[in-house]
Design an enzyme around this catalytic site. Structure first.
Site, mmCIF file in Angstrom:
data_model
loop_
_atom_site.group_PDB
_atom_site.id
_atom_site.type_symbol
_atom_site.label_atom_id
_atom_site.label_comp_id
_atom_site.label_asym_id
_atom_site.label_seq_id
_atom_site.Cartn_x
_atom_site.Cartn_y
_atom_site.Cartn_z
ATOM 1 N N ASP A 1 0.391 -0.995 0.202
ATOM 2 C CA ASP A 1 -0.033 0.103 0.346
ATOM 3 C C ASP A 1 1.023 1.396 -0.220
ATOM 4 O O ASP A 1 1.654 1.692 0.491
ATOM 5 C CB ASP A 1 -0.418 0.060 1.278
ATOM 6 C CG ASP A 1 -2.033 1.202 1.513
ATOM 7 O OD1 ASP A 1 -2.545 0.756 0.120
ATOM 8 O OD2 ASP A 1 -1.298 1.968 1.788
ATOM 9 N N GLU B 1 2.134 -0.388 -4.460
ATOM 10 C CA GLU B 1 1.063 0.916 -5.444
ATOM 11 C C GLU B 1 1.319 2.087 -5.371
ATOM 12 O O GLU B 1 2.331 2.496 -4.297
ATOM 13 C CB GLU B 1 -0.296 1.072 -4.443
ATOM 14 C CG GLU B 1 -1.045 2.245 -4.831
ATOM 15 C CD GLU B 1 -2.377 2.808 -3.545
ATOM 16 O OE1 GLU B 1 -2.540 3.358 -4.347
ATOM 17 O OE2 GLU B 1 -1.968 2.902 -1.955
ATOM 18 N N HIS C 1 -10.064 -1.010 -5.293
ATOM 19 C CA HIS C 1 -10.945 -0.885 -4.401
ATOM 20 C C HIS C 1 -11.479 0.887 -4.815
ATOM 21 O O HIS C 1 -12.182 0.801 -4.196
ATOM 22 C CB HIS C 1 -10.907 -1.666 -2.994
ATOM 23 C CG HIS C 1 -9.982 -1.091 -2.896
ATOM 24 N ND1 HIS C 1 -8.585 -1.137 -3.582
ATOM 25 C CD2 HIS C 1 -9.647 -0.361 -1.564
ATOM 26 C CE1 HIS C 1 -7.514 -0.902 -2.819
ATOM 27 N NE2 HIS C 1 -7.754 -0.508 -1.503
ATOM 28 N N ASP C 2 -10.566 1.282 -5.190
ATOM 29 C CA ASP C 2 -10.548 2.758 -4.442
ATOM 30 C C ASP C 2 -10.760 3.547 -6.027
ATOM 31 O O ASP C 2 -11.032 4.674 -5.976
ATOM 32 C CB ASP C 2 -8.905 3.429 -4.677
ATOM 33 C CG ASP C 2 -8.051 2.848 -3.170
ATOM 34 O OD1 ASP C 2 -9.029 2.572 -2.911
ATOM 35 O OD2 ASP C 2 -6.828 2.590 -3.608
HETATM 36 C C1 GLC Z 1 -3.818 2.941 -0.606
HETATM 37 C C2 GLC Z 1 -5.165 2.188 -0.484
HETATM 38 C C3 GLC Z 1 -6.804 3.109 -0.078
HETATM 39 C C4 GLC Z 1 -6.400 3.561 1.130
HETATM 40 C C5 GLC Z 1 -4.856 4.063 1.339
HETATM 41 C C6 GLC Z 1 -4.678 4.427 2.553
HETATM 42 O O1 GLC Z 1 -4.343 4.417 -1.602
HETATM 43 O O2 GLC Z 1 -5.693 1.238 -1.800
HETATM 44 O O3 GLC Z 1 -8.023 2.203 0.017
HETATM 45 O O4 GLC Z 1 -7.454 4.274 1.730
HETATM 46 O O5 GLC Z 1 -4.214 3.444 0.913
HETATM 47 O O6 GLC Z 1 -3.961 3.058 3.340
#
Ligand code: GLC
Length: 548
Positions: free
Chosen positions: A215, A278, A340-341
């Site tokens: 993440d 990510e 999921h975002d």
């Molecule tokens: C990433 C996740 C997201 C989350 C964020 C903070 O972007 O994909 O869903 O809210 O990190 O952990």
């Protein structure tokens, strides 16, 4: 690790043999919404295990699970209060082991979400840290005093809106939270934090997980001086508040790549594991997270397709070519349409264009990441105001950026709650349309599900699609045509992103392997193929093709 001496320029490289994470489709599961086996309205690990046959039938080679750890849910699991356990709502560690064994028996790998940038404010580390500078954990988080006027230490803003700092008394200081106030940022400049996170990884790798999706990998390092972020010169009054500042000092700091290597080092202690990262940055900076020596993320997620505006062939072609060009030598590409975002692809494009988008995702060079439910064409949900028991923290400041719309229960059958749960689920299903279910679409050879399944299986058994090189071909307006070359055979892909029929030139002796819908007619003695609006085809060529 890739031997760079064996690698030509990036596009012309065919890994031999490809690693599992290069060959397979990765399927993202949002565990809370996949299948509820316990009857509490929340999906769980035994539920995923029960649906292992579905995943194997679909043909996915790996699943990525959004966080499954104990969490007070300030950000639905991305605020972790115990990194080495399973949230009781999802099951137990024994349930985890059983799920892992069952998935492995079906040949499906398991990738966990690792959230190293921040913990929950209820994690014992933070509880101890906030007792003040005397605490051994004080320096595990980012604490600073007020500025002389009493304001927060700098102007950084949370990704969810508002200041990235919260004041706590004691210790009479502010702590940094790049996201919700329930998600304090860990201080990665402290070696003890790095070691603790490496131990977390070993805990799960020892249990047999096949890798991690890290993440917000690009956030681990910040400017050591915590200097103010500059104002975005392109931002104007009335523009989205989250774009007002450039995040020049709060992300992708001087030690970002060192920290990516710290994580990768643990992955490499184990055979055949993967690290996905990510990284939401412009392409040139995102691909840098492969590492100069390919020693960071095997695959920093490539969000290029999520940023398309028009979805015309003219827009997509340079995006693909630019990404291919920017990839470091020997680095393996990857693609996704969303996660999921993001709002769901079927709602972003409309049902008529979804199949051609799926065909694009599964035929480009690189590992595709699939988002659960997209194989049914699930749309975004609409929640009447005030109807949900909890809301997305991002939606509390920006309702138009509500991410729950794409996190609704998987739709298994036409029964109550789409067969997801016997009780009211934590989020309502996105659609009551009985045709948007696995049960119905499995039986229908013309359904989106049947199409996606054929696409996945075709990709799996066709080396050119799984690991061949990429070369753009010229074509008529609105058609994206490209070739995937492999020593075992070459395929050409023609995708009509336009609303009118188009003729493409084809090799007369070629054979259509798959079409998004009823196969197109061929004309001119087999040398032209008339694509319908939004139609895509995959053709095996008789000629050997050209290597990238
Ligand atoms: C990433 C996740 C997201 C989350 C964020 C903070 O972007 O994909 O869903 O809210 O990190 O952990």
């Amino acid at each position: 690790m890739v031997n760079l001496d064996d690698v030509g320029r990036s596009g012309a490289w065919v890994p031999d043999p490809p690693a599992w994470w290069q060959r397979e489709v990765i399927y993202q599961i949002y565990p809370r919404s996949f299948f509820d086996s316990s009857g509490d309205g929340i999906g769980d690990l035994p539920g995923i295990r029960e649906r292992a046959d579905y995943l194997a039938w679909l043909g996915v080679g790996a699943v990525w699970l959004a966080p499954i750890y104990p969490s007070p849910d300030a950000d639905l699991g991305y605020d972790i209060s115990d990194y080495v356990n399973v949230d009781p709502r999802f099951g137990t560690l024994d349930d985890f082991d059983a799920m892992l064994t069952t998935l492995h028996e079906r040949g499906i790998r398991v990738i966990l979400d690792l959230v190293p940038n921040h913990s929950s404010d209820q994690h014992p580390w933070f509880v101890e840290s906030r007792s003040g500078p005397g605490s051994p954990k004080y320096d595990w988080y980012v604490w600073r005093s007020s500025r002389p006027d009493g304001s927060p230490p700098n102007n950084w803003e949370s990704y969810f809106g508002g200041p990235a700092w919260d004041y706590v008394e004691p210790p009479g200081q502010w702590y940094l939270h790049s996201f919700d106030r329930g998600q304090p940022d860990l201080n990665w400049d402290n070696p003890e934090v790095r070691e603790a996170m490496q131990d977390v990884m070993r805990f799960w790798l020892d249990r047999g997980v096949d890798g991690f999706r890290v993440d917000v990998l690009w956030l681990l390092s910040k400017d050591p001086e915590l200097a103010d972020n500059p104002v975005n010169p392109e931002w104007g009054e009335g523009g989205p508040p989250w774009l007002r500042l450039l995040r020049a000092n709060s992300e992708d700091g001087p030690r970002a790549h060192e920290y990516a290597r710290v994580l990768r080092g643990v992955i490499d202690e184990y055979p055949d594991r993967v690290m996905v990262g990510e990284v939401v940055l412009p392409p040139a900076r995102a691909v840098a997270f492969h590492g100069e020596r390919l020693d960071e993320a095997h695959m920093p997620h490539n969000f290029a397709l999520t940023e398309l505006r028009t979805w015309s062939a003219e827009e997509i072609r340079p995006v693909v070519e630019e990404y291919e060009r920017q990839l470091p030598r020997g680095a393996w590409p990857n693609w996704l349409l969303g996660d999921h975002d993001f709002p769901r692809i079927a709602s972003r494009l409309g049902p008529e264009r979804t199949r051609v988008a799926h065909m694009l995702l599964l035929t480009l060079r690189g590992t595709p990441t699939w988002y659960y439910g997209d194989e049914l064409g699930l749309p975004d949900a609409h929640f009447p105001p005030g109807t949900l028991a909890m809301i997305d923290p991002q939606a509390s400041t920006s309702p138009e950026r509500d991410r729950f719309i794409a996190r609704t229960p998987m739709q298994w059958s036409a029964g109550p709650h789409a067969g997801f749960s016997e009780v009211e689920p934590w989020l309502p299903v996105a659609s009551d349309d009985g045709s948007l279910t696995v049960e119905r679409q499995r039986e229908d050879p013309d359904s989106v599900l049947s199409f996606v399944r054929s696409l996945i299986h075709l990709r799996r058994r066709t080396p050119a699609l799984a690991s061949g090189t990429y070369r753009s071909l010229s074509g008529p307006p609105s058609v994206l045509s490209f070739e995937r070359w492999h020593p075992d055979g070459t395929v050409r892909v023609h995708l009509n992103f336009g609303a009118t029929s188009q003729d493409v030139e084809v090799d007369g002796a070629g054979r259509i392997l798959l079409s998004t819908n009823e196969p197109p007619e061929t004309r001119a003695g087999g040398h032209t193929m008339r694509l319908r609006p939004y139609q895509g085809v995959i053709v095996r060529t008789a000629a050997p093709g050209t290597p990238g």
